[in-house]
Design an enzyme around this catalytic site. Structure first.
Site, PDB file in Angstrom:
ATOM      1  CD  GLU A  85      -2.874   1.093   2.403  1.00 30.22           C
ATOM      2  OE1 GLU A  85      -3.227  -0.018   2.848  1.00 30.22           O
ATOM      3  OE2 GLU A  85      -3.283   2.171   2.856  1.00 30.22           O
ATOM      4  CE  LYS A 280      -6.098  -1.365   5.565  1.00 32.30           C
ATOM      5  NZ  LYS A 280      -5.193  -0.538   4.784  1.00 32.30           N
ATOM      6  CG  ASP A 296       1.112 -17.029  11.323  1.00 33.39           C
ATOM      7  OD1 ASP A 296       0.348 -16.325  10.641  1.00 33.39           O
ATOM      8  OD2 ASP A 296       0.835 -18.185  11.682  1.00 33.39           O
ATOM      9  CG  HIS A 393      -3.868   7.267  -0.240  1.00 29.35           C
ATOM     10  ND1 HIS A 393      -3.276   6.299   0.526  1.00 29.35           N
ATOM     11  CD2 HIS A 393      -4.548   6.624  -1.203  1.00 29.35           C
ATOM     12  CE1 HIS A 393      -3.590   5.124   0.061  1.00 29.35           C
ATOM     13  NE2 HIS A 393      -4.357   5.280  -0.993  1.00 29.35           N
TER      14      HIS A 393
HETATM   15  C1  MEV Z   1      -5.592   3.200   5.250  1.00 27.50           C
HETATM   16  O1  MEV Z   1      -4.863   2.066   4.845  1.00 27.50           O
HETATM   17  C2  MEV Z   1      -5.602   3.326   6.750  1.00 27.50           C
HETATM   18  C3  MEV Z   1      -6.477   4.448   7.295  1.00 27.50           C
HETATM   19  O2  MEV Z   1      -7.804   4.315   6.827  1.00 27.50           O
HETATM   20  C4  MEV Z   1      -6.442   4.330   8.805  1.00 27.50           C
HETATM   21  C5  MEV Z   1      -7.387   5.255   9.521  1.00 27.50           C
HETATM   22  O3  MEV Z   1      -8.448   5.614   8.969  1.00 27.50           O
HETATM   23  O4  MEV Z   1      -7.093   5.563  10.689  1.00 27.50           O
HETATM   24  C6  MEV Z   1      -5.979   5.788   6.855  1.00 27.50           C
END
Ligand code: MEV
Length: 441
Positions: A85, A280, A296, A393
């Site tokens: 990513e 995430k 793992d 991003h």
């Molecule tokens: C993207 O890979 C991760 C985010 O969505 C985490 C977040 O929203 O805190 C930017």
């Protein structure tokens, strides 16, 4: 068309590739060429990778990036990250630099206990089973001695075994619930070997236990397996600084920023939809280091998300507060990692990744991984609560779009230059690129 096949695993690699190409690809020759293009020219290295799993047809690349300037407990680390990513490594490096100028990260391993269970069915009086377990408990230790000998030399082994009555959840369901210390290895093989021996001992000893009726003697072992839930194998990562030191961006007032940041974390503490995305972002950092160091990541993911739900509601793993003019941001997570065994001595890149981290112990790696997660979370929340996530991003994504368009070096320079000052979107880049080509032709 029936695409089922028997005896596939017996085919050679070439035969497997021919079969898949013929059955699934519109252009079999081109597909075969792509698959082979990813083979390593060093046949020995390729064989090593072929043998990691079954039915290998090629290698699947992930970029290995590095994030320097991670100051953790007073020591600088350059952290290897395997991830596809865009912007994750850049964000980690930026957060690392930011905190290295404000005292760095602090990380502490709180405990290191792993868990494994023998799940079994016993149809009889619970008090008799309890008596049996008390009398035979030593046998479980004795009969695993050949397995635990080496681990004990390294300071690990079986910590305890307890009998658990789970009949309130499922009729006749009991467990041998064992805890382990596995030092620098993740311990999956060691734990599972011990558990399978416990299961044998359990059934054997039950057969000769005088107080059991013939029915009670027939203990049915359902399965013996480690648990990837390790709530007593916890590492804490934290940062703190004076609120006024959160002053990187001249356009943003540090107090407002700190308050908005804390509010964003509070939202993830109470709102599961947000908590999942918040966590995430933490896993972006954690998985990338876990993968690069040959650990793992599925086990880590499963354990961490279970831990995030331990209150009964899925919640943010990280927490933040402002107290006496200080900003505090921290996280405690379960991590079962190894720096010996498994892939760590097999995969050449994993070996390099561990060398880059100066051959850490499992506990040190727990600290590094947790810090990478916290740094990632800090970077994401900083963007989200200030500029928004898309600006950075899409800038990073621009490179991917340019690659997709197969732009020339000259076009690349023009596109990057143009989008320094214009909002990046897929459509806008395609349009600008087409215009460039039109002008040229
Ligand atoms: C993207 O890979 C991760 C985010 O969505 C985490 C977040 O929203 O805190 C930017």
């Amino acid at each position: 068309m029936n695409k089922a096949i028997s005896g596939f695993s017996k085919l050679s690699k070439e035969e497997k590739i021919s079969w898949i190409a013929k059955e699934y690809f519109s252009n079999p020759d081109e597909a075969i060429a792509i698959l082979k293009n990813y083979w390593n020219s060093d046949a020995k290295l390729q064989k090593l990778h072929d043998d990691f799993i079954e039915n290998t047809i090629t290698n699947f690349y992930l970029p290995l990036g590095i994030a320097p300037n991670f100051l953790i407990n007073g020591k600088f680390y350059t952290v290897p990250m395997a991830i596809e990513e865009s912007s994750v490594v850049a964000a980690a490096a930026k957060a690392a630099k930011f905190w290295s100028e404000r005292g760095g990260f602090k990380a502490t391993v709180l405990n290191t206990e792993k868990i494994g269970q023998v799940h079994f069915i016993y149809t009889g009086e619970t008090s008799k089973l309890e008596r049996f377990f008390e009398e035979k408990k030593n046998k479980f230790f004795e009969e695993t001695e050949s397995i635990t000998k080496n681990m004990q030399k390294r300071g690990g082994g079986i910590l305890d075994i307890i009998l658990k009555d789970k009949t309130d959840l499922l009729p006749n369901y009991f467990q041998l619930h064992a805890s382990f210390e596995t030092k620098d290895s993740m311990g999956a093989n060691f734990i599972n070997s011990c558990l399978e021996q416990f299961a044998k001992t359990l059934q054997k000893e039950a057969q000769s236990f005088e107080l059991f009726s013939s029915e009670e003697k027939n203990i049915q072992v359902v399965m013996s397996i480690l648990s990837n839930y390790v709530p007593n194998c916890i590492v804490r990562a934290e940062v703190s600084c004076k609120v006024e030191e959160l002053n990187e961006n001249k356009n943003i007032d540090p107090q407002n920023f700190a308050e908005k940041f804390v509010r964003a974390v509070q939202i993830a503490e109470v709102e599961p939809y947000r908590a999942v995305t918040h966590n995430k972002g933490i896993m972006n950092g954690i998985d990338a280091v876990v993968l690069a160091t040959g650990n793992d990541f599925r086990a880590v993911e499963a354990g961490i998300h279970a831990y995030a739900s331990k209150s009964g509601r899925y919640q943010s793993l990280s927490h933040a507060k402002i107290e006496n003019g200080m900003f505090h941001f921290w996280m405690e997570i379960p991590l079962a990692l190894g720096t010996v065994g498994g892939l760590t001595s097999l995969h050449p890149l994993v070996k390099l990744a561990l060398e880059m981290l100066e051959k850490p112990s499992a506990q040190e790696l727990m600290q590094i991984v947790a810090v990478a997660g916290l740094a990632q979370n800090f970077a994401a929340l900083r963007s989200l609560t200030t500029t928004g996530i898309q600006e950075g991003h899409m800038k990073m994504h621009l490179g991917n779009i340019i690659n997709q368009l197969e732009a020339t070096d000259e076009e690349r320079v023009l596109i990057v230059d143009y989008f320094q000052h214009n909002p990046v979107s897929h459509a806008a880049v395609v349009e600008y690129f087409s215009d460039l080509r039109k002008v040229k032709s």
